[in-house]
Structure formats: C-alpha cells, structure tokens
Design a protein around this motif. Structure first.
Motif: not given
Length: 465
Positions: A374-384, A417-420
C-alpha cells in the motif's frame, strides 16, 4: 608460377573494383530502401518461448490463409524454467528453447524470430511487473524493442496484456506488454534512440556505428492474455474462432495451434503430440480474444486486426505522457507497486481502454502467503500519522506487515513525512477453501482526522489445494 598467377589475378580484381568505384562515383548517390526481407505486417512481442503459442491459431490464419508477413520477438529465452525431456538447465536450456521456438513458429510459416535475451524471472510470491523491468534492464530492453520495430516496420504490434489478471500474474508477461507499448510509442520518434536512425558514414565500408534504420510509427496495438477468465475482454477487440477450418490447411486452427505447441517439448513434453494423436483438442478450441489498445487509423473496435491499416507510413503520433493529477487530495492511499504504476502508465500512453478494463485483482492458492503493498500519500507540509485498518473476509489472516519505529505487527500506525509517499508491505495468508471463489479485501485509514480510502483488492482463491 602459382604465386605469379595469383598476383596477376589479384591485380585484375583490384582493377575491376577501382573501375566499379569510379563508375559509382559518377552516379547520383541514393539511399537504398529498407530491407524488404524483414518487413512485417504484424510484429508479435511476447515474453517467453511458448507465449507465442497462446495466439498461434490466429497467427496461422494470418500467415497461411491471409498471406500476412509476421515476425516475432521474444523478450526472454525461458532459461529459468523446467526441462521435461532432458537434464539441460539455465543457459543450455535457453539455447534449446530458442531452437524449439524457431521450429514451432516455422511450422506456421514464421521464420523471422528475434530474441531480446532479457533474464527469465521467477518469483515464489505473487509476481510484480516492476521486478521484471528491473532485472531485464528496462532501458536496454526498450531500445532493443524499438530497434526491432524499426527493422520490421510492422503495421500492427501484438503483445501481452500489461495488467495483473487472475491466471496472468507472471511479471515477465506484463513487462513484455509494457516494453512493447513503450516501443510502439517511441519507434516513430527520431529523437528516441537516435543512433538507430542516423545514417552510417559509409555503408559500403566497415566499422559504421550508426545503424541506418528509419523511424517507424505502427498503426495499431493489440493485447492478448492467458488469463483464466475472459469476461472483461468482451467487446474490447476482435475474437477469433479456433474451431474454424483453415482453408489452406484443411484442419482447424486449434489443431494447428496444438502442433505449434508440440515443438516446446522442454515445457510440455509429449502432451501436445498425444492431444493431436487422440484428437483431444478441447484445450485449444476456446475462442481467442484480443484487446484493441489503440488505433491510429480508426476502425471498429471488434473489427479484424488488419482492418484499416492500408499501406505506407503514417506520421509519428506522440503519446500524452505523464501528468500530475489535478485536484488530488492532500492525504490518500492506493495499492502500490505494479498497480500504482499502471494507474499512471495507462493515461500516459493514451491507453483509454485500460483504466476501466478491470478492477485490481489477483489469483492466489488456497492457504498461500503473499505480499500486498500500500502507498500512503502525504502532500501536506507536515508529517501525518496514518492509522491503517485491514478488513479481511473470514479465514484470512495477516502474517506480518512493515515494522515502524521498532513496533512489529499488529501495530497499524504509520507516519508519512511531509510531501512523501510511504510504502507499507502487508503479508497476507489466504484461507484454505474447498472450492474456488472470489473474495474482497478492503483497507481504510484515519489520517490527521480524515477518513482515507477505501482501497479494495479482488482475490480469486483457488480451492482444493
């Protein structure tokens, strides 16, 4: 005396060459046309020796009854397989399988057979097309495929379906389809592998590095598959009867296909020969469907493969290329590896039929362990932080999953991580079933207070194993 005679003959020969060159120099130089011995109406790009046999009935129809010119490229030589008739293995087996393939295709009138000689991959788990592309040296194999299209100048390219389908999980099969599709879209572009289309310095002399080919744009691209179900192919392309009788051979195309397969003895032993002897052809008589992946000359989707191709070259048709998705959510989740790749590959190559062809699916054995990414996408500016949930049908279990920060499974919390993009590997164990059946696995997640998903995977569990 003999030496004098030889020297006189040599002087006479050199004089003849000099006069011929002088005559040529007075003529207007002109490039010779492409070598017509290799011109093809259809070029098949298949993964292994025997994978051409899946469509041997149609190829026999095209060559023997319609007098089409067909060439075949095999991306591997099948060196990782078994040998049912001898002890030869590895590279020695590859030599045998190359000969078997040439003999098999010659039985239906095809003599222009080429091999990319990429490694033959074999995985114990569910196959992943990206692994095959890696081991085959993707760029090198693509360059070879482009070269063969430019050499044979086909009107139509036929290859295997670039998708994971139940009964068609082999990574090399899908990789051949990807490479063939990319080559279809690049062979007409003179800036792609330009050394192939650059003129040699002097074709009448030695050590030329440029290849002197012409850029070539094929007109139609078709896919075929050896999947265990064909419902998703209905209406997506032409379908050919294998029980029909060949006018020239006066036997069914199924019988011709069985004979073609009989040459692959290292893989099938004497089974096809026995089938022919006993007239047991039911495994060869199923209708043969194709998917029309793209046509640059129009025509009906279910029309004949050669309909509308005409003759002569057409202009280069550039592909769309990859584009970042618009209005994508800041937090999302999707199936990874090959599925994530295909989601981007299809629109990039103008494969409009493929995104809606079938939902993500997989075939596994009863009780089999296998991984899913699975790929978890985080396009925000902070870790999620993602809190992942797996919803399994009865009888399923999770063997393991990616460890995060030293926490083993069943910890289901992951930090992107942010944008990762964070890859999560989940190893599942299928139930032991008495009968085969479809089942669905679903994943959802909570991420930064938002609901992410669902992501689903259809799994066909083979029962009784």
């Amino acid at each position: 005396m003999r030496r004098i005679t030889f020297l006189l003959a040599l002087i006479n020969w050199l004089s003849t060459i000099t006069l011929a060159q002088a005559g040529l120099s007075q003529q207007t130089p002109a490039n010779p046309p492409p070598d017509e011995r290799f011109k093809a109406d259809i070029l098949v790009i298949a993964p292994h020796p025997d994978d051409e046999s899946t469509i041997a009935g149609y190829l026999a129809k095209a060559v023997l009854d319609e007098h089409r010119r067909v060439a075949v490229v095999l991306t591997t030589r099948g060196d990782a397989g078994q040998n049912l008739v001898g002890s030869e293995q590895a590279r020695s087996l590859a030599e045998i399988r190359e000969i078997e393939t040439r003999q098999a295709l010659a039985s239906i009138g095809i003599t222009n057979v080429f091999f990319l000689r990429a490694p033959d991959t074999f995985g114990e788990d569910v196959s992943d097309v990206l692994r095959s592309l890696e081991t085959s040296n993707h760029g090198s194999s693509l360059g070879e495929a482009v070269r063969f299209i430019r050499l044979t100048r086909p009107e139509v390219v036929i290859t295997m379906l670039p998708a994971t389908v139940v009964g068609e999980n082999h990574e090399d099969h899908q990789a051949a389809g990807i490479i063939a599709t990319e080559a279809f879209d690049l062979a007409g572009d003179p800036t792609a592998f330009p050394e192939q289309v650059a003129a040699p310095e002097d074709r009448l002399w030695y050590a030329n590095l440029m290849e002197g080919l012409r850029a070539w744009q094929p007109k139609k691209l078709y896919y075929y598959t050896d999947a265990s179900h064909f419902d998703f192919l209905k209406g997506k392309g032409p379908e050919y009867s294998m029980t029909a009788i060949s006018p020239s051979q006066r036997v069914s195309y199924a019988r011709i296909a069985a004979k073609e397969l009989s040459f692959h003895r290292t893989q099938y032993g004497d089974v096809p020969a026995r089938d022919l002897a006993t007239n047991n052809l039911r495994n060869y008589e199923q209708p043969l469907p194709f998917v029309l992946a793209k046509s640059l000359v129009g025509g009906a989707v279910t029309g004949d493969i050669m309909d509308g191709v005409g003759s002569g070259a057409i202009a280069f048709a550039p592909m769309r290329g990859y584009r970042s998705p618009e209005n994508a959510p800041a937090l999302s989740m999707e199936l990874g590896q090959g599925w994530a790749f295909y989601k981007r590959f299809y629109p990039a190559h103008n494969l409009e039929v493929m995104p809606g062809l079938l939902a993500p699916e997989l075939g596994v054995g009863s009780g089999q362990q296998f991984p899913v990414m699975l790929l978890l996408h985080n396009a925000t500016d902070k870790p999620v932080t993602f809190h992942l949930r797996t919803q399994l049908p009865p009888g399923w279990s999770i063997d393991s999953t990616t460890a995060q920060h030293g926490h083993p499974w069943p910890m289901s919390t992951f930090i992107a991580a942010a944008h990762d993009d964070l890859g999560v590997r989940i190893r599942l164990v299928a139930p032991r079933l008495a009968t085969s059946q479809w089942q669905t696995i679903t994943w959802t997640a909570d991420a930064d207070g938002q609901q992410v998903g669902p992501v689903t995977l259809r799994v066909y569990v083979y029962g009784g194993q």
